[in-house]
Design a protein around this motif. Structure first.
Motif, PDB file in Angstrom:
ATOM      1  N   ILE A   1       1.429   0.646   2.810  1.00  9.10           N
ATOM      2  CA  ILE A   1       0.694  -0.402   3.523  1.00  9.10           C
ATOM      3  C   ILE A   1      -0.617   0.192   4.003  1.00  9.10           C
ATOM      4  O   ILE A   1      -0.640   1.280   4.599  1.00  9.10           O
TER       5      ILE A   1
ATOM      6  N   ASP B   1      -6.966  -0.390   7.521  1.00  8.40           N
ATOM      7  CA  ASP B   1      -8.420  -0.247   7.411  1.00  8.40           C
ATOM      8  C   ASP B   1      -9.006   0.063   8.790  1.00  8.40           C
ATOM      9  O   ASP B   1      -8.945  -0.748   9.705  1.00  8.40           O
TER      10      ASP B   1
ATOM     11  N   SER C   1       0.945  -5.700  14.631  1.00  5.34           N
ATOM     12  CA  SER C   1       0.605  -7.084  14.300  1.00  5.34           C
ATOM     13  C   SER C   1      -0.727  -7.203  13.573  1.00  5.34           C
ATOM     14  O   SER C   1      -1.045  -8.251  13.010  1.00  5.34           O
ATOM     15  N   ASP C   2      -1.538  -6.134  13.578  1.00  5.47           N
ATOM     16  CA  ASP C   2      -2.823  -6.152  12.885  1.00  5.47           C
ATOM     17  C   ASP C   2      -2.696  -5.805  11.406  1.00  5.47           C
ATOM     18  O   ASP C   2      -3.654  -5.987  10.642  1.00  5.47           O
ATOM     19  N   LEU C   3      -1.561  -5.295  10.993  1.00  5.34           N
ATOM     20  CA  LEU C   3      -1.381  -4.875   9.607  1.00  5.34           C
ATOM     21  C   LEU C   3      -1.279  -6.074   8.682  1.00  5.34           C
ATOM     22  O   LEU C   3      -0.658  -7.082   9.004  1.00  5.34           O
ATOM     23  N   LYS C   4      -1.901  -5.962   7.505  1.00  6.87           N
ATOM     24  CA  LYS C   4      -1.813  -6.998   6.484  1.00  6.87           C
ATOM     25  C   LYS C   4      -0.653  -6.661   5.558  1.00  6.87           C
ATOM     26  O   LYS C   4      -0.687  -5.669   4.835  1.00  6.87           O
ATOM     27  N   LEU C   5       0.371  -7.501   5.613  1.00  5.67           N
ATOM     28  CA  LEU C   5       1.595  -7.240   4.852  1.00  5.67           C
ATOM     29  C   LEU C   5       1.627  -8.052   3.568  1.00  5.67           C
ATOM     30  O   LEU C   5       1.152  -9.194   3.531  1.00  5.67           O
TER      31      LEU C   5
ATOM     32  N   GLU D   1       3.270 -10.428   0.694  1.00  7.99           N
ATOM     33  CA  GLU D   1       4.139 -11.603   0.830  1.00  7.99           C
ATOM     34  C   GLU D   1       5.607 -11.195   0.745  1.00  7.99           C
ATOM     35  O   GLU D   1       5.992 -10.374  -0.090  1.00  7.99           O
TER      36      GLU D   1
END
Length: 206
Positions: free
Chosen positions: A147, A150, A163-167, A169
């Motif tokens: 993961i 940035d 909660s800021d992480l882009k997961l 789908e």
């Protein structure tokens, strides 16, 4: 998900500490495969192959294919026992996975743009990593290799939370499913001693 790593294993019947010592002297690593609807299976694996696998990040977090007596089994590594002084693998635990059943495992974090980070490049701060992996839950087919985090726009004193992480789908963070108070720090940009000294000097001049 990346292509599965393929490793060979042989079923074994002799178990116990004495048997394990004999296997290690022959450069073999004892392991167990468990989970699913099948009984646990004791196996051995070549020490050379395991040492090479341990160098790969994916070995610790990705779906692996174990070939046992000609049959493929999809597994993930659940535990590794290392020698306390020499760090080589003494025993491995693998858990079977099914395509239709969600799994819980750890995935590494890859930090991007750390040198270009605003808080570092423009404000003289330093990045602190609070964690280098996260626990996720998803179907085996959705398991990400890693993961990304940035850091480009994080300013001095700024934080990146779970909660800021882009997961991807179909992937969820186990910690966040426990409530907002589990939204832990992933990384932050903190002032260095040099930065603090500069600020103090500027304040004195004023």
């Amino acid at each position: 998900m990346s292509d599965a790593m393929i490793l060979n294993a042989e079923a074994r019947k002799d178990v116990g500490k004495g048997a394990s010592r004999r296997l290690r002297r022959a450069d073999l690593v004892p392991a167990i495969i468990y989970g699913g609807e099948q009984e646990p299976v004791q196996v051995t694996m070549e020490g050379k192959a395991i040492r090479k696998a341990l160098e790969s990040e994916g070995f610790y977090s990705q779906i692996l294919t174990l070939v046992v007596e000609g049959k493929n089994q999809q597994v993930i590594l659940k535990d590794i026992q290392r020698h306390p002084a020499k760090e080589f693998a003494m025993h491995l635990d693998f858990m079977r996975v099914e395509a239709s059943q969600a799994i819980t495992t750890h995935v590494p974090l890859h930090f991007l743009n750390e040198e270009a980070c605003k808080g570092v490049k423009d404000q003289g701060g330093a990045i602190t990593h609070a964690r280098v992996e996260v626990e996720v839950r998803c179907l085996p087919g959705n398991l990400p290799e890693f993961i990304e985090v940035d850091m480009a726009d994080i300013e001095l004193g700024g934080h990146v939370h779970l909660s800021d992480l882009k997961l991807p789908e179909g992937v969820e963070l186990v910690a966040l499913s426990l409530g907002e108070d589990h939204d832990l720090d992933v990384a932050s940009v903190q002032a260095t001693r040099a930065t603090k000294d500069d600020e103090a000097a500027e304040g004195g001049e004023e």
